[in-house]
Scaffold this active site. Structure first.
Site, PDB file in Angstrom:
ATOM      1  N   VAL A 100      24.628  32.395  69.994  1.00  0.00           N
ATOM      2  CA  VAL A 100      24.341  31.013  69.594  1.00  0.00           C
ATOM      3  C   VAL A 100      25.070  30.672  68.289  1.00  0.00           C
ATOM      4  O   VAL A 100      25.260  31.539  67.441  1.00  0.00           O
ATOM      5  CB  VAL A 100      22.809  30.854  69.405  1.00  0.00           C
ATOM      6  CG1 VAL A 100      22.455  29.462  68.910  1.00  0.00           C
ATOM      7  CG2 VAL A 100      22.105  31.129  70.729  1.00  0.00           C
ATOM      8  N   ALA A 116      28.090  30.233  67.495  1.00  0.00           N
ATOM      9  CA  ALA A 116      29.202  31.128  67.209  1.00  0.00           C
ATOM     10  C   ALA A 116      30.524  30.566  67.718  1.00  0.00           C
ATOM     11  O   ALA A 116      31.534  31.252  67.743  1.00  0.00           O
ATOM     12  CB  ALA A 116      28.934  32.495  67.832  1.00  0.00           C
ATOM     13  N   GLY A 117      30.518  29.322  68.178  1.00  0.00           N
ATOM     14  CA  GLY A 117      31.759  28.720  68.668  1.00  0.00           C
ATOM     15  C   GLY A 117      32.108  29.141  70.082  1.00  0.00           C
ATOM     16  O   GLY A 117      33.220  28.937  70.536  1.00  0.00           O
ATOM     17  N   LEU A 118      31.135  29.732  70.793  1.00  0.00           N
ATOM     18  CA  LEU A 118      31.421  30.177  72.160  1.00  0.00           C
ATOM     19  C   LEU A 118      30.810  29.252  73.214  1.00  0.00           C
ATOM     20  O   LEU A 118      30.751  29.588  74.394  1.00  0.00           O
ATOM     21  CB  LEU A 118      30.943  31.620  72.370  1.00  0.00           C
ATOM     22  CG  LEU A 118      31.713  32.676  71.570  1.00  0.00           C
ATOM     23  CD1 LEU A 118      31.151  34.060  71.826  1.00  0.00           C
ATOM     24  CD2 LEU A 118      33.195  32.665  71.923  1.00  0.00           C
ATOM     25  N   SER A 137      27.669  28.044  73.588  1.00  0.00           N
ATOM     26  CA  SER A 137      26.377  28.403  74.192  1.00  0.00           C
ATOM     27  C   SER A 137      25.550  27.166  74.564  1.00  0.00           C
ATOM     28  O   SER A 137      24.950  27.116  75.635  1.00  0.00           O
ATOM     29  CB  SER A 137      25.601  29.347  73.265  1.00  0.00           C
ATOM     30  OG  SER A 137      24.699  28.646  72.469  1.00  0.00           O
ATOM     31  N   ALA A 163      26.957  25.488  77.676  1.00  0.00           N
ATOM     32  CA  ALA A 163      26.775  26.324  78.872  1.00  0.00           C
ATOM     33  C   ALA A 163      25.331  26.243  79.373  1.00  0.00           C
ATOM     34  O   ALA A 163      25.088  26.152  80.585  1.00  0.00           O
ATOM     35  CB  ALA A 163      27.160  27.776  78.568  1.00  0.00           C
ATOM     36  N   ASP A 194      34.192  21.340  74.927  1.00  0.00           N
ATOM     37  CA  ASP A 194      33.316  22.442  75.342  1.00  0.00           C
ATOM     38  C   ASP A 194      32.763  22.199  76.750  1.00  0.00           C
ATOM     39  O   ASP A 194      32.874  23.051  77.635  1.00  0.00           O
ATOM     40  CB  ASP A 194      32.129  22.592  74.379  1.00  0.00           C
ATOM     41  CG  ASP A 194      32.485  23.342  73.121  1.00  0.00           C
ATOM     42  OD1 ASP A 194      33.681  23.390  72.788  1.00  0.00           O
ATOM     43  OD2 ASP A 194      31.574  23.889  72.466  1.00  0.00           O
TER      44      ASP A 194
HETATM   45  O1  PMV Z   1      31.491  24.376  69.640  1.00  0.00           O
HETATM   46  P1  PMV Z   1      32.577  24.954  68.806  1.00  0.00           P
HETATM   47  O2  PMV Z   1      32.113  25.598  67.557  1.00  0.00           O
HETATM   48  O3  PMV Z   1      33.562  25.748  69.611  1.00  0.00           O
HETATM   49  O4  PMV Z   1      33.435  23.722  68.228  1.00  0.00           O
HETATM   50  C1  PMV Z   1      34.031  22.840  69.065  1.00  0.00           C
HETATM   51  C2  PMV Z   1      35.364  22.495  68.526  1.00  0.00           C
HETATM   52  C3  PMV Z   1      35.446  21.407  67.495  1.00  0.00           C
HETATM   53  O5  PMV Z   1      36.762  20.901  67.629  1.00  0.00           O
HETATM   54  C4  PMV Z   1      35.260  21.968  66.109  1.00  0.00           C
HETATM   55  C5  PMV Z   1      34.436  20.301  67.714  1.00  0.00           C
HETATM   56  C6  PMV Z   1      34.681  19.492  68.961  1.00  0.00           C
HETATM   57  O6  PMV Z   1      33.755  18.737  69.328  1.00  0.00           O
HETATM   58  O7  PMV Z   1      35.755  19.546  69.561  1.00  0.00           O
END
Ligand code: PMV
Length: 315
Positions: A104, A106-108, A110, A113, A154
């Site tokens: 959570v 962590a930019g993956l 979560s 998903a 995402d």
């Molecule tokens: O959800 P994250 O931490 O992978 O960030 C998404 C990428 C950003 O460009 C920072 C935000 C976005 O909405 O595109």
């Protein structure tokens, strides 16, 4: 009584272009199948005739009636959006169980998903599995509840479960990966809520618009070059592009000493290049590596402080 349904959704990484993508520059992202969110919907024979849907998420110790959760709760919002989409006023008596191996904050991906797995499983349980374009659109609305101004990358890469070339508001473009490449994903272990870093960048962009527009454009150019390198079967070129992209993210103030330290450690251990991935301020980095060096570089990253290392192949 409906039959149980399970749906899963993968994690994701941003390969190039995070943050700049919020300002309409292109970005590349790929699914990460090594981690996933899973949602199972089962009938609840113990519920009374009024029905009622229970949400269970053991990892966060959540056991609740869906409508007792705050309206902005993403699980509640996902259930509500399926009901609205299917013109239903309330859910049948069932249990929606959420589990996830995606770290959570962590930019993956979560959050996206979990939303997508709920939208898929619950609509299928109701006998009307939603098509990807609807899943994607609904998941985007849910992302907005907690990210403020998400680009939508995402939910898109996770819904379609394929590498995507993404420009906000434009039709989705997936791309070919003729020569697969291997990445290490290393977690700093520092939770980094995306809304915070995205908000920070917005403040800086408002304070110094010309400087930040230059960074965004430079990053957008890197993303386009990266797509070309991948599509022309030359993924080894991505290493230098990652380094360059990380440099601009540092300039923008979204890296942190722990990320920079791991990026350095990856390069020193033999990675072709490395960069933070996602919102930054913590979370994960990615490093382009030769598959046969995975164990060696992973162990160097662990020694340098990585909390978790995942090896994934983009294909
Ligand atoms: O959800 P994250 O931490 O992978 O960030 C998404 C990428 C950003 O460009 C920072 C935000 C976005 O909405 O595109």
């Amino acid at each position: 009584m409906n039959t149980p349904v399970t749906a899963a959704a993968p994690g994701k990484i941003i390969l190039f272009g995070e943050h700049a993508v919020v300002y309409s520059r292109p970005a590349l992202a790929a699914p990460v199948s090594q981690v996933s969110a899973r949602v199972t919907v089962t009938p609840d024979p113990t519920a009374d005739s009024n029905g009622g849907l229970r949400i269970q998420s053991p990892a966060i110790n959540l056991y609740a009636q869906w409508d007792s959760l705050p309206p902005k709760n993403p699980a509640r919002a996902a259930i509500q959006s399926v009901l609205s989409e299917l013109n239903l006023s309330r859910p049948p008596a069932c249990t929606v169980r959420i589990t996830s191996s995606i770290p959570v904050s962590a930019g993956l991906g979560s959050g996206a998903a979990v939303s997508i797995a709920i939208l898929r499983a619950f609509s299928a349980y109701l006998g009307s599995p939603l098509p990807n374009d609807r899943i994607n659109a609904l998941a985007y609305e849910i992302e907005k509840l907690h990210h403020g101004t998400p680009s939508g990358i995402d939910n898109t890469v996770i819904t379609y479960n394929q590498p995507v070339f993404f420009i906000k508001g434009q039709p989705i473009e997936t791309f070919q990966v003729p020569v697969a490449f291997t990445l290490l994903i290393a977690d700093t272990g520092i939770p980094a809520p995306t809304a915070q870093t995205v908000g920070g960048v917005r403040q800086m962009w408002q304070a110094k618009p010309q400087e930040y527009e230059r960074y965004f454009s430079a990053i957008g150019k890197i993303a386009r070059q990266a797509r070309k390198a991948i599509e022309s079967g030359a993924p080894e070129k991505l290493g230098a592009l990652m380094d360059e992209n990380h440099f601009y993210l540092q300039k923008m103030g979204v890296s942190c000493p722990e990320l920079d330290n791991l990026v350095r450690a990856a390069r020193k251990a033999g990675a072709f290049g490395a960069k933070l991935s996602g919102g930054g301020g913590g979370g994960n980095l990615i490093a382009l590596i030769q598959p046969e060096k995975a164990a060696e570089i992973a162990s160097a990253l662990e020694q340098a402080g990585a909390a978790r290392v995942i090896v994934t192949e983009v294909r």
